[in-house]
Enzyme design. Structure first.
Site, PDB file in Angstrom:
ATOM      1  N   GLY A 139      -7.284  28.010  15.905  1.00 48.00           N
ATOM      2  CA  GLY A 139      -6.397  26.917  15.536  1.00 48.00           C
ATOM      3  C   GLY A 139      -6.254  25.979  16.710  1.00 48.00           C
ATOM      4  N   ARG A 172      26.150   5.830  -4.336  1.00 50.98           N
ATOM      5  CA  ARG A 172      26.851   7.043  -4.748  1.00 50.98           C
ATOM      6  C   ARG A 172      28.327   6.942  -4.379  1.00 50.98           C
ATOM      7  NH1 ARG A 172      27.126  11.535  -7.786  1.00 50.98           N
ATOM      8  NH2 ARG A 172      27.959  13.331  -6.665  1.00 50.98           N
ATOM      9  N   GLU A 195      -3.527  18.131  13.756  1.00 46.90           N
ATOM     10  CA  GLU A 195      -4.038  17.304  14.855  1.00 46.90           C
ATOM     11  C   GLU A 195      -3.277  17.602  16.143  1.00 46.90           C
ATOM     12  OE1 GLU A 195      -6.191  14.285  13.957  1.00 46.90           O
ATOM     13  OE2 GLU A 195      -6.397  15.469  12.145  1.00 46.90           O
ATOM     14  N   GLU A 248       3.774  21.584  19.961  1.00 47.70           N
ATOM     15  CA  GLU A 248       3.693  22.314  21.230  1.00 47.70           C
ATOM     16  C   GLU A 248       2.471  21.860  22.029  1.00 47.70           C
ATOM     17  OE1 GLU A 248       4.234  23.749  18.229  1.00 47.70           O
ATOM     18  OE2 GLU A 248       6.343  24.241  18.517  1.00 47.70           O
TER      19      GLU A 248
END
Lengths: 258, 325, 382
Positions: free
Chosen positions: C130, C269, C364, C368
């Site tokens: 990864g 609202r 991408e 971290e």
């Protein structure tokens, strides 16, 4: 064929909270999104379609300040060959007669065979620009057109009438045609169009030279305000399911429908 | 001082708005009201008879160019009549209609006199006529004073006179006159165009589920159709939906479409512009769903739901189905 | 230094907004539910010139820059992230080809994308590789004039749709530097040995296609190698410096879209007899969200406009990408909170935006990884 189209840059008020300026007569435009008048989009598309069909060149006109040029660039991006913008501070808040005088001034000595404009604008909605321009130019005009076809030196149009009717009218060119919405499907602006537009000229004319005084222009805006509110609707609140239950009860009460 | 009212007629009948205009003219208390009838040869007398008792005077012009509506002919004729009148009118009133949108601005150009279109109210303030207009999509109202000109023109939004003053019956004199118009007017009437009759007559429906711009796409009309099916209702729409070709013209509620008066009118994503509102406001019960709490539709609706039609309509469909078993 | 968009950039932004509002909205819910993006949208987007905005004109592009592409992506994601990602990722991988590809490769692969005839992809990630891309094990071996490729790839955007994919392969396992063991090879997906399996059940951007790829004795000509052999790692690092700009635009788009919804909701609202917007707590919330969006946007526009001047400041780009991702996630969260219980219902668009936003912090380069990039520039290899 020399074709012209007039467009207007107007505030998009669909979802906006409108505020009246301190003078009590004009709209606070700051912060509102502006866009091309809806009717003019159809007029522009029709002008481009006609140009594509019969050939010729298309000039887009706008009476407005520099910020309004965005709508002119749109015209260039979808197929107009050049653009003309006329402005003077005296035209801010101008009435239809003054706008028509400015339109006449912008056209100048160029003889257009066909001039298109929106049947009305979404801000003030007078619907007078086209016919007044035609009168000033001494040419024909026809308002509220929802179908048209150029045939040589004539144009065959259908005017939209009430109750689903229309009337077919043959008009000699040169003429000013005021376009009703729905006459075509205005296209999206393409990236290529935007790039091409950059290379096309936008002439800026000083409106200070235009004589805005006229008998007709003696219109004075006395006030601009929120319309008096009627009783209005009783609002149903809650989740969609809760609201639906209330509606159902109302439909049952209405009797005979459920 | 006097007021001229330009009568609208089609196929030998006066349009309803003509009576409104006569009432408007009388209410201004500016003096005698003259009804101006511009008609084709042989058509005038019958039309004049319909005015009888409703105006002090009827000015009748019969001319071949008036056999069908021609805005240029009408503006030229009115300009010639007004300029040549012994006592020129102080105000020329017409309808803000398909015809009025064509001839009135043209006449204003020819006479070079102040004009307003689409007024919802008129009043005299001192020597000046003041028009109230609805602007910015119905969100604001503007008052316009037509300066101290000798003559002014105003067109009035049909149906805007809320309480028609009962004009006392007056003696109507008929004055036939003629105008000389150029032989070439630059435009010719060719034909009437009637929309192809569809198989649905929305004006006969008891319940209408009507969709507006808020439906966003043709595919989404399913949402309204599902609700209509559950209710045994018919689907109708406002103008933008027809403009986009999402529904055929025969389904359009509005001035240029049909006028409806169902028992229940459910407006989904319809803002309520007057062209639409005026054609459905007499419905017995109006329920409106719109995202914008300030949408004009909520002014005429009996019940309002501020929300997403894509949530409310399916919920209502489900509730109706459940109730019907 | 100018902080204004040019009139041309404003026009592009508006064109993208109009197209997205006019066409995406009606599909958005179905696209999310059924995990696809309608073909007609791909076609329209290409016709309108949205594919390959930043390609030079000789490759059929508009010859514009990263900033312009970011403006488009932002508007697309503002209206619907799933469809935005589907249409925006059609060019995914092209940055690498533009930077390192041969003239011949660019002429062959880029124009069909702009014409709406082809979709691209780039495949790096594997089940066991990864964030650590040096662990990629998909093997490419030169056999005469052909590369023979074997391996699997995971989480590949457009895996089922792409006509060609840039594959990150292990070509030189024996090189002493683990940064010089990989190469990029272009693989046409109609070659024998290629298969793709759609991955279902993503949390967000469900309209966008994601696949698992399996490559079995897949042969491509030697010339399909992009740039130099063994340069794959360096190429992909340069590639991410470019694509992270696009991803940052996604985060800002999804945040802006959520902010639009929240603003409309609190104005409409009514609770306790007043619109929510009248409550100071709500006002502060909206102010904070709007400020976050603007701050992220400023950072991105600066990084993108530098990139268009040829300056790829990878610290700034990593900052823009990380901040935009966080802004997307935080702002959609706050926007959902402001919707109260309604926001938790699938019927409300904010629920979808909330799910869609998270990916920006993941792909991408996770947030971290971005922080690592930033720290390394500031602190050096401590």
């Amino acid at each position: 064929m020399k074709i012209a189209v007039f467009v207007k840059h107007v505030p998009d008020v669909a979802e906006a909270d409108l505020e009246v300026a301190a003078d009590g007569r004009t709209l606070k435009g700051a912060g509102l999104p502006f866009e091309m008048n809806e009717w003019d989009r159809f007029a522009l598309e029709e002008a481009v379609l006609i140009k594509d069909e019969v050939g010729g060149d298309l000039t887009a006109f706008l009476i407005g300040d520099e910020a309004a040029e965005e709508s002119l660039r749109r015209c260039l991006a979808v197929g107009a060959d050049r653009a003309v913008r006329l402005w003077d501070e005296a035209l801010s808040g101008a009435n239809p007669f003054e706008i028509a005088a400015a339109m006449r001034g912008a056209v100048g000595d160029d003889n257009y065979d066909l001039i298109l404009c929106g049947a009305q604008s979404s801000d003030y909605g007078y619907g007078m620009g086209g016919p007044l321009l035609a009168e000033a130019l001494g040419i024909n005009s026809v308002a509220l057109v929802n179908k048209m076809k150029v045939e040589g030196s004539k144009v065959l149009v259908t005017r939209e009438l009430e109750g689903g009717w229309g009337e077919e009218v043959e008009v000699n060119l040169p003429a000013v045609i005021s376009i009703q919405t729905g006459i075509n499907e205005p296209r999206y602006v393409s990236i290529l169009g935007i790039k091409k537009a950059r290379k096309k000229p936008i002439d800026v004319l000083d409106g200070a030279g235009v004589d805005l005084s006229s008998e007709g222009g003696k219109l004075v805006v006395e006030s601009l305000q929120a319309p008096p509110l009627g009783e209005g609707a009783e609002f149903l609140e809650g989740s969609p399911e809760e609201v639906a239950e209330r509606c159902l009860a109302l439909l049952k009460e209405a009797g005979g429908v459920l | 001082m006097s007021v001229w009212v330009v009568c609208e007629h089609r196929n030998g009948a006066l349009r309803e708005v003509t009576y409104e205009l006569l009432a408007h003219g009388a209410a201004l208390c500016m003096g005698a009201v003259t009804a101006v009838i511009l008609a084709g040869p042989g058509e005038g007398e019958a039309l004049a008879a319909l005015i009888n008792g409703k105006a002090e005077r009827t000015l009748l012009v019969e001319d071949p160019s008036m056999s069908a509506f021609n805005g240029t002919a009408q503006a030229l004729a009115l300009a010639s009549l007004a300029e040549g009148a012994q006592e020129p009118p102080k105000a020329i009133l017409g309808a803000h209609s398909a015809a009025g949108m064509d001839w009135a601005p043209t006449l204003a150009g020819k006479l070079s006199c102040p004009a307003v279109t689409d007024a919802v109210a008129l009043s005299m303030e001192g020597d000046s006529l003041t028009a109230t207009r609805v602007v910015y999509g119905g969100k604001l109202q503007s008052k316009i004073k037509l300066g101290g000109a000798k003559m002014v023109i105003a067109t009035i939004r049909p149906g805007s006179l809320e309480d028609e003053p009962k004009a006392a019956s007056v003696e109507t004199s008929i004055e036939a006159t003629s105008v000389s118009l150029p032989s070439e007017l630059g435009k010719r009437f060719i034909a009437w165009v009637e929309e192809a009759a569809g198989d649905v007559d929305i004006s006969q429906a008891d319940i209408l589920v009507s969709v507006g711009r808020g439906i966003q796409d043709k595919e989404n009309i399913d949402v309204a159709e599902a609700l209509a099916e559950a209710l045994g209702a018919t689907v109708s729409c406002s103008r933008p939906v027809v403009d986009m070709n999402w529904l055929p013209k025969e389904r359009q509620v509005g001035i240029s479409g049909k006028t409806v008066k169902p028992k229940v009118y459910i407006a989904l994503g319809i803002s309520g512009a007057f062209q639409h509102a005026t054609a459905m406001k007499d419905s017995a019960m109006i329920i409106a769903v719109n995202k914008d709490p300030k949408a004009p539709i909520f002014q005429i609706a009996h019940y309002g739901i501020v929300g997403d039609l894509f949530k409310v309509a399916p919920a209502l469909t489900a509730a109706v189905r459940a109730a019907k078993g | 230094m100018s902080f204004n968009l040019t009139s041309e950039q404003i026009d592009i932004q508006k064109a993208a907004r109009e197209f997205a509002r006019g066409e995406f909205t009606k599909w958005a819910r179905e696209a999310d539910e059924k995990e696809y993006c309608p073909e007609v949208l791909y076609k329209q987007a290409a016709e309108l010139g949205f594919q390959g905005i930043f390609f030079p004109e000789e490759y059929g592009g508009a010859g514009l820059g990263y900033l312009e592409f970011c403006l488009v992506i932002e508007e697309f994601w503002r209206v619907d992230p799933g469809i935005g990602q589907s249409l925006g990722s059609v060019v995914f991988g092209s940055d690498l080809l533009l930077t390192f590809g041969s003239e011949e490769q660019k002429k062959k692969y880029l124009p069909p994308i702009t014409e709406g005839e082809a979709i691209m992809a780039a495949a790096i990630t594997e089940a066991d590789a990864g964030s650590d891309v040096t662990a990629v094990a998909t093997r490419a071996v030169l056999d005469g004039d052909e590369w023979v490729i074997n391996g699997t790839k995971m989480f590949i955007t457009n895996g089922n749709l792409a006509d060609y994919i840039i594959l990150y392969c292990l070509t030189d396992p024996d090189n002493p530097s683990r940064h010089q063991r990989h190469s990029c090879i272009m693989v046409e997906t109609d070659r024998p040995g290629f298969s793709a399996n759609k991955i279902h059940g993503k949390m967000g951007i469900r309209a966008s296609d994601t696949a698992e790829l399996s490559l079995t004795d897949l042969r491509v000509p030697k010339e399909n190698l992009i740039g130099e052999r063994g340069e794959g790692f360096a190429q992909f690092m340069a590639f991410f410096n470019r694509t992270r700009l696009h991803i940052a635009a996604q985060g800002i788009g999804v945040a802006q879209g959520a902010l639009d919804m929240a603003t409309r909701h609190v104005k409409n609202r009514v609770q306790f007899g007043r619109p929510l917007a009248a409550l100071q707590a709500v006002q502060f919330k909206i102010a904070e969200m709007a400020t976050k969006v603007e701050a992220s946007r400023s950072l991105l526009y600066r990084a993108a406009s530098l990139a268009d001047q040829g300056i790829f400041d990878h610290k700034l780009i990593a900052m823009a990408k990380w901040t935009a991702g966080e802004t997307g996630v935080r702002v959609t969260d706050e926007a959902l909170q402001l919707h109260g219980g309604y926001g938790y219902l699938a019927e409300y668009d904010i629920e979808r935006f909330y799910r869609d936003a998270k990916i920006v912090e993941l792909y991408e380069g996770t947030k971290e990884v971005e922080k690592q990039v930033i720290a390394r520039v500031i602190l050096g290899k401590a």
